[in-house]
Design an enzyme around this catalytic site. Structure first.
Site, PDB file in Angstrom:
ATOM      1  N   LYS A 131       8.827  -8.440  -6.144  1.00 47.42           N
ATOM      2  CA  LYS A 131       7.587  -9.127  -6.515  1.00 47.42           C
ATOM      3  C   LYS A 131       7.308  -8.936  -7.999  1.00 47.42           C
ATOM      4  CE  LYS A 131       2.807  -9.460  -4.781  1.00 47.42           C
ATOM      5  NZ  LYS A 131       1.865  -8.895  -3.781  1.00 47.42           N
ATOM      6  N   SER A 206      -0.478 -11.971  -0.920  1.00 48.10           N
ATOM      7  CA  SER A 206      -0.036 -12.358  -2.248  1.00 48.10           C
ATOM      8  C   SER A 206       1.481 -12.253  -2.433  1.00 48.10           C
ATOM      9  CB  SER A 206      -0.724 -11.485  -3.302  1.00 48.10           C
ATOM     10  OG  SER A 206      -0.403 -10.116  -3.131  1.00 48.10           O
ATOM     11  N   SER A 230      -1.420  -8.483   1.915  1.00 46.26           N
ATOM     12  CA  SER A 230      -0.457  -9.203   1.078  1.00 46.26           C
ATOM     13  C   SER A 230       0.992  -9.074   1.507  1.00 46.26           C
ATOM     14  CB  SER A 230      -0.595  -8.757  -0.377  1.00 46.26           C
ATOM     15  OG  SER A 230      -1.806  -9.213  -0.915  1.00 46.26           O
TER      16      SER A 230
END
Length: 543
Positions: A131, A206, A230
């Protein structure tokens, strides 16, 4: 904003010409398409590469094929890089693509194995997505703000990426994330990430860049983060496996944060993966590295799945508490069907005792956790965006203007922290009073939401509020508009969010979306969650 346009152009330029789709091919997939067959239909991948990246190949099986010398790290890296490039051109799931760097690393691993006869470590040759806010040495890291692009490249790996690298992982992509990392969708200046199963829907957030990449087949595993859902929202949207660990177990140092120093609700890192055994692999590698010796905040709790734990049910059975809803928002019909289907199966299993679980102060906890996310009322986030003229995106604006979000004094923050600790103590007492080992519940108010509509966090951030480990897993069931009809008669709504969630449910919108559920236990009982999932997985997939 020229800096943002330049960053996006640079990212896209890193995809080799031989990995590129034609505009005509991309046009074959209008909004609402399932694009997972695009890798095979593109003509860019060989049959061998399609086999390596096949969705039925998890990390454990790929590593076994490398160990047996059936595959090389170069072959595996090339295959996943190609498929990741294809995924990105259809889904906007990446922020960086560095194939040549990854290929150099893979060649070194192959040479080491050939020369010494030894693997570098348990992840030898495994491509892993990262990420964007997690640091990789020599690469940019952002929290979804344009302003982050003005900062230097990361000088070193974060603790988590260094652990994975030392274990033999190959890094080749960084994955997209939303503005300020605080949406349960994934939309930032990098682009809006789409769900590979249905591009009219979100892949969650997310860590939606991670989930879209893994669900398309562009990575066997991708590392994300979770402060309000997330990891679990993306797994729920894309039919993947994940575990949000209790905080203070997984190292997260040297990562870009949306609000540096804001720690009243802590985040944690974890994997988006294709199987339960991949979850076990990740945690055994990370915690097997003794991260408490490297990061001062990590507790010394080795990864240890119990062989024969003592369960709370009668006659030594696992006692599962079922939370049908949270008394705030009723899950949409497909989720209710999946939960009932699994409960019906578990009731027939001799090793399970299934009871109802009553939620406790979930509305109060949800309001408090949002208040603690933005104790300055969102001033830092707005200022960060304004510093480059970046627009505050709709879901950022929504989360910053919830009724509980306001600017607080230091004394008010102390009082909120006191309320948080009081609620955690009360919740543990309540959990214990239910006499359950784990709670089985929805992982969201519905399957993958339509783009721009995901505004209810309560099924995930309640467990961040009390800091309980929570796993999401696919049931094997999928949304079916012929079965999952809208509620026939009007009902009394429990909240405005309940009304909105019900009105957002249009059965045809969710055709074929995977149906996932969530399993939760007490703080630091992460291995208990995995142990129970091992037992539940024996009855999966449902049909």
């Amino acid at each position: 904003m020229k800096v943002a346009l330049d960053a996006v152009a640079f990212r896209d330029s890193r995809i080799p010409e031989s990995f590129r789709l034609t505009p005509e091919f991309i046009a074959r997939y209008p909004p609402g398409s399932d694009v997972r067959d695009a890798a095979a239909k593109s003509g860019l991948m060989t049959p061998e590469e399609l086999d390596i990246t096949s969705l039925d190949q998890d990390s454990v099986s790929i590593l076994a094929r490398i160990k047996s010398k059936e595959l090389t790290a170069v072959e595996v890296t090339t295959a996943f890089a190609k498929r990741a490039a294809i995924a990105h051109q259809l889904l906007s799931c990446l922020t960086d693509f560095f194939f040549e760097e990854a290929l150099g690393r893979a060649k070194e691993l192959d040479e080491f194995y050939s020369t010494t006869g030894r693997l570098v470590g348990p992840l030898h040759g495994l491509p892993v997505g990262i990420k964007d806010h997690i640091h990789l040495a020599g690469h940019k890291s952002t929290a979804g703000f344009v302003a982050d692009l003005l900062e230097p490249h990361a000088p070193q790996n974060s603790f988590i990426t260094q652990i994975l690298y030392d274990a033999g992982a190959v890094f080749y992509v960084k994955t997209n994330l939303p503005q300020c990392i605080m949406h349960l969708e994934t939309y930032s200046f990098w682009g809006q990430v789409l769900n590979p199963l249905n591009t009219a829907l979100t892949p969650g957030g997310s860590s939606g860049g991670c989930s879209a990449l893994v669900a398309f087949g562009g990575a066997p595993m991708s590392i994300g983060s979770d402060i309000g859902g997330s990891l679990r929202s993306p797994a729920n949207a894309c039919g993947l496996w994940t575990l949000k660990a209790s905080t203070l177990r997984v190292p997260k140092g040297a990562a870009h944060t949306a609000q540096p120093g804001a720690d009243s609700i802590a985040s944690t890192l974890g994997p988006q993966a294709r199987s339960l055994r991949d979850i076990e692999l990740f945690f055994s590698v990370v915690l097997g590295s003794e991260p408490w010796l490297k990061e001062h905040s990590i507790l010394r709790i080795p990864w240890d799945i119990p062989v024969s734990p003592t369960w709370s049910g009668s006659n030594g059975r696992i006692r599962v508490g079922v939370m049908w809803h949270d008394e705030i928002v009723m899950p949409q019909p497909p989720i209710r069907r999946a939960l009932k289907a699994l409960v019906d199966v578990l009731k027939r299993q001799p090793g399970f005792e299934v009871v109802d679980y009553k939620p406790y102060k979930h509305f109060e906890a949800g309001a408090l956790v949002h208040e603690l996310y933005f104790v300055d009322g969102g001033e830092y986030v707005r200022a960060r965006a304004a510093s480059t003229g970046e627009l505050v995106l709709p879901l950022t604006e929504w989360v910053l203007t919830l009724p509980s979000v306001k600017k607080h004094t230091v004394h008010e923050l102390w009082e909120m922290n006191r309320r948080r600790e009081t609620l955690r103590a009360e919740y543990l007492q309540h959990f214990n009073s239910q006499g359950v080992d784990v709670v089985l519940c929805p992982a969201g108010a519905g399957p993958a939401p339509a783009l721009g509509t995901c505004k209810y966090w309560g099924y995930t951030n309640i467990w961040n509020s009390v800091d309980y480990p929570a796993a999401v897993f696919p049931t094997g069931l999928y949304s079916d508009p012929s079965t999952d009809l809208r509620d026939a008669a009007p009902r009394t709504y429990m909240s405005e969010a309940d009304k909105e969630n019900s009105e957002n449910y249009v059965p045809e919108t969710f055709i074929g979306t995977p149906l996932c559920l969530q399993l939760v236990s007490r703080r630091f009982a992460d291995e208990i969650v995995v142990k129970v999932l091992q037992e539940i997985s024996t009855v999966l997939p449902l049909s």
